[in-house]
Design an enzyme around this catalytic site. Structure first.
Site: not given
Length: 381
Positions: A146, A281, A292, A311, A316, A375
């Site tokens: 990502c 994010h 975050e 998002k 996503h 990831f």
């Protein structure tokens, strides 16, 4: 080391909110439909010939359409082909084509397209742009989950800063919001069971999958001036780090993410107090959002900038998310309006963010950052 000034002269975006920057921006302000967040009734033939459509996976089609929009804004580069670099990322690549190959392979008499391998390979989109426009500089495909779309922007930035190219076509593309991928993410307990992403909300229950592409034209300020291309924004700097912790979970204290933000600020010669907006994010997962939020609070202290995640509306988009969000920040600057964090009704009290944008907000554009965490522990800012 002296680094050349780099500007953005064109952007192209498409995804569930809309095709093209104008429609996409309108869609960011609307309540999203249920998961997955995909482009309904996708028809690439206004931009791509019927013959080529049969030879290109959906994720490559997305990239070509977004590139065309970016070049409509910046102008197609009329420079030496080897002075143009291409970095177009993906997280998964041609999943639809891979599924087709698996189905055919299980038949007694398979009918496999001779184009199936180049359709599903991760570098297909970058290669297609290079071939279509004749760009002969470095052509690469970052595949760092990502964080990939943002990593492509960083890679193109370095090519320009260090003098290896004058123009960089960068971004990410993804068309993996398919049942096979959704089942995989659901097994990893990452997907929203409700079908709606709610970044930073106390009732968030995971992300929803999306698809789309974001392509940006970066070039040196000297190149833009020589071509008469109008700069939309300047890229001051960037950084990437690794958590070196876990294949899916972020570092519990966000050490890698924090280092990435601080290094990006250092690379940009900016103080935290100068930043006025963070495009987060913000996936809507339990661990990502809390980590975050804590990292942003530590980095910016009492000078926290406005924050929002898009998002909930885009879904996503995995390897495309970082470049889509970078392009959205540029659009926010052009329109002098910040995109809202749709879906946030009750902020999680454990997330110490002071100013989450919940409605479209006018602003005076200034230094902004966009975060991408993937990831594998990849962090790109």
């Amino acid at each position: 080391m002296s680094k050349r000034q780099v500007v953005i002269t064109g952007i192209g975006i498409l995804g569930a909110p809309g095709i093209g920057s104008d429609d996409f921006w309108k869609g960011l302000n609307e309540k999203p439909g249920p998961a997955p967040r995909v482009i309904e009734n996708w028809d690439p033939e206004p931009w791509i010939s019927k013959r080529d459509v049969r030879r290109l996976d959906r994720f490559t089609q997305f990239a070509l359409v977004a590139t065309e929009e970016a070049f409509a804004q910046s102008g197609v580069p009329d420079v030496a082909p080897d002075r143009v670099t291409v970095a177009v990322a993906t997280g998964i690549g041609g999943l639809e084509s891979l599924e087709d190959l698996v189905r055919e392979s299980d038949l007694e008499t398979p009918r496999v397209s001779p184009f199936i391998v180049p359709m599903m390979m991760a570098n297909a989109a970058a290669a297609a742009i290079s071939i279509k426009y004749g760009f002969g500089g470095q052509v690469t495909t970052p595949v760092v989950a990502c964080a990939a779309g943002s990593q492509a922007v960083l890679d193109g930035l370095r090519q320009l800063q260090w003098g290896y190219a004058d123009i960089a076509v960068v971004g990410g593309t993804e068309a993996a919001a398919r049942r096979s991928a959704r089942e995989g993410f659901a097994a990893a307990r990452a997907l929203s069971s409700s079908g709606y992403a709610r970044p930073f909300d106390k009732d968030r229950d995971g992300f929803v999958m999306g698809e789309g592409a974001g392509i940006l034209v970066l070039e040196t300020a000297d190149s833009a001036e020589a071509r008469g291309a109008e700069p939309l924004a300047e890229v001051y700097g960037a950084a990437s780090t690794a958590d070196a912790h876990h294949v899916t979970a972020p570092h519990p204290k966000g050490e890698g993410a924090e280092r990435a933000i601080r290094l990006a600020l250092q690379d940009s010669d900016l103080k935290p107090s100068q930043v006025v907006y963070v495009n987060a994010h913000g996936t809507g997962t339990e661990l990502n959002d809390r980590t975050e939020g804590e990292v942003i609070a530590r980095v910016f202290g009492d000078d926290q900038p406005a924050v929002s995640s898009i998002k909930a509306t885009t879904g996503h988009c995995l390897g495309a998310s970082g470049s889509i969000e970078t392009a959205v920040v540029v659009e926010a600057m052009r329109r002098k309006e910040l995109p809202p964090n749709i879906g946030l009704q009750n902020q999680d009290p454990q997330i110490p963010l002071a100013d989450i944008v919940v409605e479209p907000r006018t602003w005076d554009p200034g230094p902004s950052i966009t975060n991408s965490f993937g990831f594998g522990g990849h962090n790109t800012v």
